[in-house]
Design a protein around this motif. Structure first.
Motif, PDB file in Angstrom:
ATOM      1  N   ILE A  86       0.903  -1.124   0.172  1.00 48.39           N
ATOM      2  CA  ILE A  86      -0.011   0.161   0.016  1.00 48.39           C
ATOM      3  C   ILE A  86       0.901   1.218   0.072  1.00 48.39           C
ATOM      4  O   ILE A  86       0.683   2.120  -0.769  1.00 48.39           O
ATOM      5  CB  ILE A  86      -1.060   0.053   1.001  1.00 48.39           C
ATOM      6  N   ALA A  87       1.793   1.227   0.775  1.00 49.42           N
ATOM      7  CA  ALA A  87       2.949   2.354   0.782  1.00 49.42           C
ATOM      8  C   ALA A  87       3.384   2.546  -0.417  1.00 49.42           C
ATOM      9  O   ALA A  87       3.595   3.746  -1.105  1.00 49.42           O
ATOM     10  CB  ALA A  87       3.898   2.165   2.049  1.00 49.42           C
ATOM     11  N   ILE A  88       3.809   1.623  -1.024  1.00 48.08           N
ATOM     12  CA  ILE A  88       4.565   1.679  -2.191  1.00 48.08           C
ATOM     13  C   ILE A  88       3.711   2.221  -3.699  1.00 48.08           C
ATOM     14  O   ILE A  88       3.826   3.009  -4.363  1.00 48.08           O
ATOM     15  CB  ILE A  88       5.369   0.455  -2.745  1.00 48.08           C
ATOM     16  N   TYR A  89       2.444   1.746  -3.485  1.00 46.76           N
ATOM     17  CA  TYR A  89       1.343   1.975  -4.407  1.00 46.76           C
ATOM     18  C   TYR A  89       1.137   3.294  -4.240  1.00 46.76           C
ATOM     19  O   TYR A  89       1.020   4.137  -5.430  1.00 46.76           O
ATOM     20  CB  TYR A  89       0.194   1.099  -4.226  1.00 46.76           C
ATOM     21  N   MET A  90       1.226   3.947  -3.150  1.00 49.25           N
ATOM     22  CA  MET A  90       0.641   5.516  -2.725  1.00 49.25           C
ATOM     23  C   MET A  90       1.864   6.492  -2.843  1.00 49.25           C
ATOM     24  O   MET A  90       1.529   7.440  -3.350  1.00 49.25           O
ATOM     25  CB  MET A  90       0.260   5.692  -1.559  1.00 49.25           C
ATOM     26  N   GLY A  91       2.822   5.938  -2.731  1.00 50.23           N
ATOM     27  CA  GLY A  91       4.198   6.941  -2.499  1.00 50.23           C
ATOM     28  C   GLY A  91       5.524   6.390  -3.537  1.00 50.23           C
ATOM     29  O   GLY A  91       6.261   7.031  -3.394  1.00 50.23           O
ATOM     30  N   GLY A  92       5.304   5.401  -4.224  1.00 46.10           N
ATOM     31  CA  GLY A  92       6.459   4.925  -4.850  1.00 46.10           C
ATOM     32  C   GLY A  92       7.627   4.255  -4.006  1.00 46.10           C
ATOM     33  O   GLY A  92       7.446   4.216  -2.842  1.00 46.10           O
ATOM     34  N   PRO A  93       8.787   3.528  -4.643  1.00 43.11           N
ATOM     35  CA  PRO A  93       9.676   3.008  -3.712  1.00 43.11           C
ATOM     36  C   PRO A  93      10.278   3.764  -2.688  1.00 43.11           C
ATOM     37  O   PRO A  93      10.781   3.406  -1.568  1.00 43.11           O
ATOM     38  CB  PRO A  93      10.734   2.600  -4.788  1.00 43.11           C
ATOM     39  N   ILE A 340      -3.256  -5.586  -1.157  1.00 43.49           N
ATOM     40  CA  ILE A 340      -2.300  -6.926  -1.380  1.00 43.49           C
ATOM     41  C   ILE A 340      -2.136  -7.197  -2.896  1.00 43.49           C
ATOM     42  O   ILE A 340      -1.224  -7.988  -2.810  1.00 43.49           O
ATOM     43  CB  ILE A 340      -3.015  -7.920  -0.307  1.00 43.49           C
ATOM     44  N   LEU A 341      -2.860  -6.890  -3.772  1.00 45.11           N
ATOM     45  CA  LEU A 341      -2.871  -7.397  -4.962  1.00 45.11           C
ATOM     46  C   LEU A 341      -1.413  -7.151  -5.659  1.00 45.11           C
ATOM     47  O   LEU A 341      -0.931  -7.869  -6.197  1.00 45.11           O
ATOM     48  CB  LEU A 341      -3.733  -6.534  -6.110  1.00 45.11           C
ATOM     49  N   MET A 342      -0.825  -6.049  -5.348  1.00 42.39           N
ATOM     50  CA  MET A 342       0.486  -5.783  -5.621  1.00 42.39           C
ATOM     51  C   MET A 342       1.638  -6.872  -5.269  1.00 42.39           C
ATOM     52  O   MET A 342       2.434  -7.446  -5.867  1.00 42.39           O
ATOM     53  CB  MET A 342       1.195  -4.550  -5.180  1.00 42.39           C
ATOM     54  N   THR A 343       1.344  -7.438  -3.906  1.00 45.76           N
ATOM     55  CA  THR A 343       2.343  -8.514  -3.438  1.00 45.76           C
ATOM     56  C   THR A 343       1.920  -9.784  -4.202  1.00 45.76           C
ATOM     57  O   THR A 343       2.960 -10.566  -4.431  1.00 45.76           O
ATOM     58  CB  THR A 343       2.132  -8.586  -1.969  1.00 45.76           C
ATOM     59  N   LEU A 344       0.789  -9.983  -4.547  1.00 46.31           N
ATOM     60  CA  LEU A 344       0.242 -11.168  -5.106  1.00 46.31           C
ATOM     61  C   LEU A 344       0.843 -11.305  -6.575  1.00 46.31           C
ATOM     62  O   LEU A 344       1.328 -12.258  -6.928  1.00 46.31           O
ATOM     63  CB  LEU A 344      -1.138 -11.212  -5.120  1.00 46.31           C
ATOM     64  N   ILE A 345       0.856 -10.047  -7.293  1.00 45.12           N
ATOM     65  CA  ILE A 345       1.569 -10.139  -8.612  1.00 45.12           C
ATOM     66  C   ILE A 345       2.951 -10.393  -8.433  1.00 45.12           C
ATOM     67  O   ILE A 345       3.577 -11.184  -9.412  1.00 45.12           O
ATOM     68  CB  ILE A 345       1.433  -8.717  -9.139  1.00 45.12           C
TER      69      ILE A 345
END
Length: 455
Positions: A86-93, A340-345
């Motif tokens: 969620i953090a990376i999705y909202m603010g990037g690496p 969590i979709l990002m981690t699943l991918i």
């Protein structure tokens, strides 16, 4: 639900700056005031956790290791798997860097807060020994500070709900199993609601004490699942070893992205990192002192040193591993929805197409163990506001909100938790900062005794 979400979103800006000042500003004050003491005695903290300095005569219910394990078990889980995403999705690496900084400062905050949890223990209405912010506020500062303790406890009635866990588990199930497609023969059902009701039933069996064996099984499974998660992450990193350094480099460079600063989003990035780090390790929140306050020890400094290991384990180690997997897999560039979709991918791409299934198994264990244990905090808050006999009814409210969370949007759930957490930080950190001289005095005495005894 949209109106509730809009209200929560509107309230957040008013609380997040207070949270930022108290956690980062207050935390840095404690770091320098302590002269970096917690970090200098990192090895000693590990020795205490291992039981080398235990006292058989000490009061309390659990060992240092058990208290640390319980506190870490409540934080190592979906906060580290989907919270980082969620953090990376909202603010990037770059947001990961600020998660690290907050965690390092959080180690010092936990040292102080959990030392206070032992220093100012109290009893509930049934005469059982208790610890936590509400007790070191009222006993340490004085009865005049009781409104702060009440404020903390009321915020805790919302902050300690299992809504984030239930929501993210439901998202995982819907994405991996895809019941609307793969279970269509069973009928056209609201699968999110079914998952929520199922989670609520399983959780109620355990927290109402009906099936203690399930709780024991869950506590036995979780360490295995943590190990399995570590192995899965290590396999991903080993098979993509050439991308590890570039991923870490990207985290640091993006944390100080001049374009972000020029656009005025720099402090937003920092705040996002602080939010997610606090969600990961709960430093400054006041939850860990409730567990550590039960430790079998009469030496506050020992417990403070043990507690500071928590942020290092669940944020510096676990969150970093998750972040690296997400970044090196390129999943952060593909996910179109928050959660969590990002981690699943990332896991599906990196573990031969079956990583998402493996992650769902791991998430299931984490979700259940978190739901089993998180209600404990809420019961303590309601018990303080009323009495221990009424406090147990919090579990009914806890179970019902699991069903609500399963069908709610992830944005609503995140905003609810972020707001409640920010409100809890305010009274807790005020108390920790006010009482910090007492911890400094106790630390000076403890280490003098240690030198005299030659240990």
């Amino acid at each position: 639900m949209d109106k509730i979400n809009d209200f929560l979103s509107a309230m957040l800006p008013y609380t997040e700056w207070a949270m930022l000042i108290l956690l980062i500003g207050g935390g840095l004050f404690l770091v320098f005031q302590s002269k970096f003491l917690p970090y200098r005695y990192f090895g000693h903290a590990i020795a205490i956790t291992a039981g080398k300095h235990d006292s058989k005569e000490a009061k309390g219910d659990v060992s240092h290791l058990q208290a640390l394990s319980a506190a870490v078990a409540a934080t190592v889980g979906l906060g580290n798997i989907s919270g980082v995403a969620i953090a990376i999705y909202m603010g990037g690496p770059g947001v990961v860097f600020w998660i690290w900084i907050t965690a390092l400062i959080g180690m010092c905050i936990k040292f102080y807060s959990c030392s206070l949890a032992i220093m100012f223990r109290g009893e509930d209405s049934n005469g059982r020994l208790q610890g936590g912010p509400m007790f070191y506020i009222t006993q340490g500062i004085g009865k005049g500070a009781k409104p702060l303790a009440v404020f903390f406890s009321i915020a805790g009635l919302f902050g300690f709900l299992g809504v984030f866990t239930a929501n993210q588990f439901t998202q995982t199930f819907m994405n991996v199993v895809d019941p609307n497609k793969n279970l269509a023969l069973l009928g056209n059902f609201n699968w999110q609601l079914i998952v929520g009701i199922s989670l609520a039933i399983i959780t109620s069996f355990v927290i109402f004490g009906g099936l203690k064996k399930i709780a024991k099984v869950a506590s036995a499974i979780v360490p295995f699942m943590v190990l399995l998660y570590f192995l899965a992450v290590l396999v991903v990193m080993f098979t993509n070893s050439e991308q590890i350094w570039p991923s870490l480099k990207l985290i640091v460079t993006e944390a100080f992205n001049f374009k972000t600063m020029a656009a005025g989003g720099f402090w937003g990035l920092v705040i996002l990192g602080v939010r997610r780090a606090m969600f990961s390790n709960e430093a400054g929140l006041g939850s860990a002192p409730m567990y550590h306050g039960q430790s079998k020890t009469d030496e506050p400094i020992k417990e403070g040193l043990v507690a500071m290991l928590g942020p290092f384990i669940d944020t510096i180690v676990v969150c970093t591993l998750t972040a690296v997997v997400i970044i090196l897999s390129g999943a952060y560039l593909e996910a179109e929805s928050n959660g969590i979709l990002m981690t699943l991918i990332a896991f599906k791409k990196s573990l031969f197409g079956y990583g998402d299934v493996l992650l769902m198994v791991i998430v299931s264990a984490f979700a259940l163990s978190t739901l089993f244990t998180y209600s404990y905090y809420g019961v303590k808050c309601l018990s303080f506001l009323t009495n221990a006999n009424i406090g147990k009814y919090y579990n009914w409210y806890f179970v019902l909100t699991i069903i609500f969370a399963a069908v709610a949007s992830v944005d609503l759930v995140i905003n609810l938790i972020d707001l409640a957490y920010a409100l809890m930080v305010i009274p807790n950190m005020i108390a920790v900062l006010y009482l910090s001289p007492k911890v400094n005095a106790a630390a000076k005495s403890y280490f003098q005794k240690m030198k005299q005894s030659g240990t």
